[in-house]
Structures are given as structure tokens and as C-alpha cells.
Design a protein around this motif. Structure first.
Motif, PDB file in Angstrom:
ATOM      1  N   LEU A  63       0.820  -1.217   0.000  1.00 32.02           N
ATOM      2  CA  LEU A  63       0.000   0.000   0.000  1.00 32.02           C
ATOM      3  C   LEU A  63       0.851   1.262   0.000  1.00 32.02           C
ATOM      4  CD1 LEU A  63      -2.775  -1.054   2.551  1.00 32.02           C
ATOM      5  CD2 LEU A  63      -3.022  -0.817   0.074  1.00 32.02           C
ATOM      6  N   GLN A  64       2.076   1.172   0.481  1.00 29.00           N
ATOM      7  CA  GLN A  64       2.943   2.352   0.481  1.00 29.00           C
ATOM      8  C   GLN A  64       3.362   2.747  -0.934  1.00 29.00           C
ATOM      9  OE1 GLN A  64       3.577   4.472   2.666  1.00 29.00           O
ATOM     10  NE2 GLN A  64       3.247   3.532   4.664  1.00 29.00           N
ATOM     11  N   ARG A  65       3.076   1.912  -1.912  1.00 26.00           N
ATOM     12  CA  ARG A  65       3.377   2.272  -3.300  1.00 26.00           C
ATOM     13  C   ARG A  65       2.280   3.130  -3.917  1.00 26.00           C
ATOM     14  NH1 ARG A  65       4.487  -3.460  -3.961  1.00 26.00           N
ATOM     15  NH2 ARG A  65       2.883  -3.572  -5.578  1.00 26.00           N
ATOM     16  N   VAL A  66       1.176   3.276  -3.215  1.00 26.93           N
ATOM     17  CA  VAL A  66       0.078   4.117  -3.709  1.00 26.93           C
ATOM     18  C   VAL A  66       0.478   5.577  -3.564  1.00 26.93           C
ATOM     19  CG1 VAL A  66      -2.362   4.695  -3.403  1.00 26.93           C
ATOM     20  CG2 VAL A  66      -1.585   2.338  -3.088  1.00 26.93           C
ATOM     21  N   ARG A  67       0.002   6.428  -4.461  1.00 29.32           N
ATOM     22  CA  ARG A  67       0.390   7.835  -4.457  1.00 29.32           C
ATOM     23  C   ARG A  67      -0.792   8.786  -4.332  1.00 29.32           C
ATOM     24  NH1 ARG A  67       4.059   5.981  -2.936  1.00 29.32           N
ATOM     25  NH2 ARG A  67       6.172   5.841  -3.785  1.00 29.32           N
ATOM     26  N   ALA A  68      -1.985   8.288  -4.066  1.00 35.22           N
ATOM     27  CA  ALA A  68      -3.156   9.162  -3.927  1.00 35.22           C
ATOM     28  C   ALA A  68      -4.110   8.543  -2.924  1.00 35.22           C
ATOM     29  CB  ALA A  68      -3.850   9.367  -5.269  1.00 35.22           C
ATOM     30  N   ILE A  69      -4.925   9.393  -2.313  1.00 35.18           N
ATOM     31  CA  ILE A  69      -5.919   8.923  -1.358  1.00 35.18           C
ATOM     32  C   ILE A  69      -7.310   9.252  -1.875  1.00 35.18           C
ATOM     33  CG2 ILE A  69      -4.405   9.097   0.639  1.00 35.18           C
ATOM     34  CD1 ILE A  69      -5.645  11.766   1.307  1.00 35.18           C
ATOM     35  N   ASN A  70      -8.293   8.559  -1.313  1.00 30.56           N
ATOM     36  CA  ASN A  70      -9.700   8.746  -1.683  1.00 30.56           C
ATOM     37  C   ASN A  70      -9.923   8.435  -3.159  1.00 30.56           C
ATOM     38  OD1 ASN A  70     -12.365   9.243  -1.111  1.00 30.56           O
ATOM     39  ND2 ASN A  70     -12.209  11.464  -1.271  1.00 30.56           N
ATOM     40  N   GLN A  71      -9.196   7.437  -3.646  1.00 28.18           N
ATOM     41  CA  GLN A  71      -9.331   6.984  -5.025  1.00 28.18           C
ATOM     42  C   GLN A  71      -9.188   5.467  -5.054  1.00 28.18           C
ATOM     43  OE1 GLN A  71      -6.628   8.952  -7.694  1.00 28.18           O
ATOM     44  NE2 GLN A  71      -7.194  11.010  -7.005  1.00 28.18           N
ATOM     45  N   PRO A  72      -9.712   4.812  -6.105  1.00 29.36           N
ATOM     46  CA  PRO A  72      -9.528   3.357  -6.204  1.00 29.36           C
ATOM     47  C   PRO A  72      -8.049   2.993  -6.260  1.00 29.36           C
ATOM     48  CG  PRO A  72     -11.226   4.110  -7.727  1.00 29.36           C
ATOM     49  CD  PRO A  72     -10.572   5.345  -7.181  1.00 29.36           C
ATOM     50  N   LEU A  73      -7.703   1.895  -5.617  1.00 32.28           N
ATOM     51  CA  LEU A  73      -6.317   1.450  -5.608  1.00 32.28           C
ATOM     52  C   LEU A  73      -5.949   0.841  -6.957  1.00 32.28           C
ATOM     53  CD1 LEU A  73      -6.141  -0.258  -2.094  1.00 32.28           C
ATOM     54  CD2 LEU A  73      -5.543   2.086  -2.704  1.00 32.28           C
ATOM     55  N   PRO A  74      -4.671   0.858  -7.310  1.00 35.27           N
ATOM     56  CA  PRO A  74      -4.242   0.218  -8.559  1.00 35.27           C
ATOM     57  C   PRO A  74      -4.618  -1.262  -8.575  1.00 35.27           C
ATOM     58  CG  PRO A  74      -2.497   1.613  -7.686  1.00 35.27           C
ATOM     59  CD  PRO A  74      -3.561   1.562  -6.638  1.00 35.27           C
ATOM     60  N   PRO A  75      -5.093  -1.770  -9.704  1.00 32.77           N
ATOM     61  CA  PRO A  75      -5.542  -3.179  -9.755  1.00 32.77           C
ATOM     62  C   PRO A  75      -4.465  -4.179  -9.351  1.00 32.77           C
ATOM     63  CG  PRO A  75      -6.262  -1.976 -11.705  1.00 32.77           C
ATOM     64  CD  PRO A  75      -5.330  -1.061 -10.967  1.00 32.77           C
ATOM     65  N   LYS A  76      -3.215  -3.901  -9.694  1.00 32.45           N
ATOM     66  CA  LYS A  76      -2.148  -4.842  -9.350  1.00 32.45           C
ATOM     67  C   LYS A  76      -1.996  -4.970  -7.842  1.00 32.45           C
ATOM     68  CE  LYS A  76       2.755  -5.814 -10.121  1.00 32.45           C
ATOM     69  NZ  LYS A  76       4.014  -5.356 -10.765  1.00 32.45           N
ATOM     70  N   ILE A  77      -2.043  -3.841  -7.143  1.00 27.22           N
ATOM     71  CA  ILE A  77      -1.915  -3.873  -5.683  1.00 27.22           C
ATOM     72  C   ILE A  77      -3.139  -4.530  -5.057  1.00 27.22           C
ATOM     73  CG2 ILE A  77      -1.774  -2.416  -3.624  1.00 27.22           C
ATOM     74  CD1 ILE A  77      -0.076  -0.484  -5.185  1.00 27.22           C
ATOM     75  N   VAL A  78      -4.311  -4.258  -5.608  1.00 28.87           N
ATOM     76  CA  VAL A  78      -5.536  -4.882  -5.091  1.00 28.87           C
ATOM     77  C   VAL A  78      -5.451  -6.400  -5.210  1.00 28.87           C
ATOM     78  CG1 VAL A  78      -8.016  -5.121  -5.437  1.00 28.87           C
ATOM     79  CG2 VAL A  78      -6.962  -2.861  -5.556  1.00 28.87           C
ATOM     80  N   LYS A  79      -4.971  -6.874  -6.348  1.00 24.46           N
ATOM     81  CA  LYS A  79      -4.869  -8.319  -6.564  1.00 24.46           C
ATOM     82  C   LYS A  79      -3.865  -8.949  -5.606  1.00 24.46           C
ATOM     83  CE  LYS A  79      -4.000 -11.741 -10.194  1.00 24.46           C
ATOM     84  NZ  LYS A  79      -3.642 -11.941 -11.629  1.00 24.46           N
ATOM     85  N   GLU A  80      -2.716  -8.292  -5.432  1.00 23.90           N
ATOM     86  CA  GLU A  80      -1.703  -8.823  -4.519  1.00 23.90           C
ATOM     87  C   GLU A  80      -2.242  -8.905  -3.093  1.00 23.90           C
ATOM     88  OE1 GLU A  80       1.774  -6.465  -4.711  1.00 23.90           O
ATOM     89  OE2 GLU A  80       2.211  -6.904  -6.815  1.00 23.90           O
TER      90      GLU A  80
END
Length: 273
Positions: A63-80
């Protein structure tokens, strides 16, 4: 060896001695079996808690690879992370029989670290998606029925969340202003630097959490009091690091060169009046 005698002084036959002692032996054998079962359950719960902690940390790192809040997470991170969440759910399910009834409190100290780390991971995931804190009921809904989530574990998990929010905020703040100073216009004064919505949002949220936690009162003999002061101190340091980084952008943003990053290595200095 002397002769074993009964109450009346008559010699006791060896067979009678064995028959008399067998009830006592059976009682201690029962105690032995119960203790063996207790230690086996305890080790099983400890191992599950450690595995849950390790998987939760991997979720946080992703999750620390995410760069924005209050938005859908990247699909790759969601899958992992969904794979890891499923593994955590299976681990909790495996120890549900060992944590039912009175045993839920007997092994609470053994499962508590895993629950707190899971709350930290799931609350961080929830915050990045919605920019809100996950509630106690929502945490319970994400766990198998039979897992006891105490208010202490919930609060301690949120305390740890502030550390992850601090790391996320420092990366967001060091990435630069989304609204930099306007130096191209000559007919009017340049606009002061401003924080982006992600940067300003997480700073405000951290300060709000600090204010709410500082208003928390805990009875003197409460179990949570032992770790509360330490957790509060760590949380205050985390928030002050983010405030110092935001100060570097807002107050001195126009002076910094390209590629500048806030210095968070210095210790936080507190003024006591």
C-alpha cells in the motif's frame, strides 16, 4: 523398604496399593493431558498470530506504493493484497476453535499482536480508498465469527496506523507541490505555494487524529494504560514530522531548488512552556 500398612496397622497387599493409587494417578494424568492441550493450543495461536503479522506487513508495504488517497487502488496492488487478505482470513479461521468461549480471553495475549497488525493493514487500506477511519464494527465484519476484537486492539491498531500515514505523507510531500509558485507572471505578485489535495488532506487527517487521541481518557488500572503513553508519544512525533515537512513546502517553498526533498532526519524539538 518397610511394609505398607492400613489405618488399623494391618499389612496392605501390593494389588490393593495399586488399586488405591490408581484414582490419584488418573487425576494427574488428566491434568497432564489438559496442560499438553493448553500448550499445543497456545503454540498454534502464537504461530498463527506471527503469520498474520507477517502477511499484514506485506500488505502495508504494498500500500505504500500508492500515491493518492480517496481513489480506487491500482488493480495490481488490489490483486496482490486480496491474496494476502484471503490467507489471513484462513489463518484466523484455523484458530477459531481455540478462541471460543472462555478460551478467547485465555489466549487473548497470544492472538492480540496479529489482530493489531491486521487492523493496521486493513485501516490503512480503508483510509487510502475512502480517506476515513475504519470503524470497530467494520473490522469485526472482516474477520471470521468467533474472533474477539477488543477495543484495546482496535485502538492500538489505529495508533500504529499513524506511523504508516506519516510514511505515506512524507513521500507525498517530498514529491513536490501540485500547485507551485507562479513565477511567470510579472504584473502581479506570485502566488504562494500550496499543497495538493492529497498532501493537505493527510496532514489535516493526522492532526485530527492526534487531537482526538489526546482527548482520550483511560482508567488508571486499565490494561491499555501500560502501552498508551508510548503509543501517544510515537504518534505525536509522527504528526510533527509531517507538519515540519508541510512547513518546508508552504513557508519556504519558493526558496527551494528543483528536486528538493524535506529533511526529516532531525529530531523533533518540543517547546515546553
Amino acid at each position: 523398604m518397610g511394609t505398607k500398612r492400613d489405618f488399623n496397622g494391618q499389612p496392605v497387599a501390593p494389588d490393593a496399593m495399586a488399586s488405591d493409587s490408581s484414582p490419584v494417578l488418573s487425576i494427574f494424568e488428566t491434568f497432564r493431558d489438559e496442560l499438553d492441550e493448553h500448550h499445543d493450543r497456545r503454540e498454534k495461536v502464537i504461530k498463527a498470530s506471527r503469520d498474520i503479522t507477517a502477511l499484514s506487513k506485506k500488505i502495508i508495504f504494498a500500500l505504500q506504493r500508492v500515491r493518492a488517497i480517496n481513489q480506487p487502488l491500482p488493480p495490481k496492488i488490489v490483486k496482490e493484497n486480496q491474496t494476502r487478505f484471503d490467507q489471513i482470513h484462513a489463518l484466523f479461521t484455523s484458530v477459531v476453535p481455540d478462541l471460543t468461549g472462555i478460551k478467547a480471553w485465555r489466549y487473548q495475549r497470544q492472538i492480540s499482536p496479529g489482530i493489531q497488525e491486521f487492523i493496521e493493514a486493513i485501516s490503512f487500506d480503508h483510509y487510502l480508498r475512502t480517506q476515513t477511519l475504519i470503524t470497530h464494527d467494520e473490522v469485526i465484519a472482516r474477520l471470521p465469527a468467533g474472533i474477539l476484537v477488543t477495543e484495546e486492539d482496535y485502538l492500538m491498531g489505529l495508533f500504529d496506523l499513524t506511523g504508516e500515514m506519516m510514511r505515506f505523507a512524507t513521500v507525498a510531500l517530498s514529491s513536490g507541490n501540485a500547485m507551485p509558485t507562479d513565477t511567470q507572471s510579472t504584473d502581479q505578485a506570485p502566488h504562494p505555494p500550496r499543497l495538493s489535495s492529497t498532501q493537505s488532506g493527510i496532514v489535516v487527517d493526522l492532526r485530527t487524529m492526534r487531537a482526538r487521541v489526546e482527548a482520550l481518557t483511560v482508567p488508571r488500572r486499565h490494561n491499555m494504560l501500560r502501552d498508551l503513553e508510548k503509543k501517544q508519544e510515537v504518534m505525536r512525533n509522527s504528526v510533527e514530522k509531517v507538519e515540519r515537512a508541510a512547513y518546508g513546502i508552504l513557508v519556504r517553498g519558493s526558496e527551494r531548488p528543483g528536486g528538493w526533498m524535506p529533511d526529516l532526519s532531525a529530531p523533533v524539538e518540543l517547546e515546553i512552556h
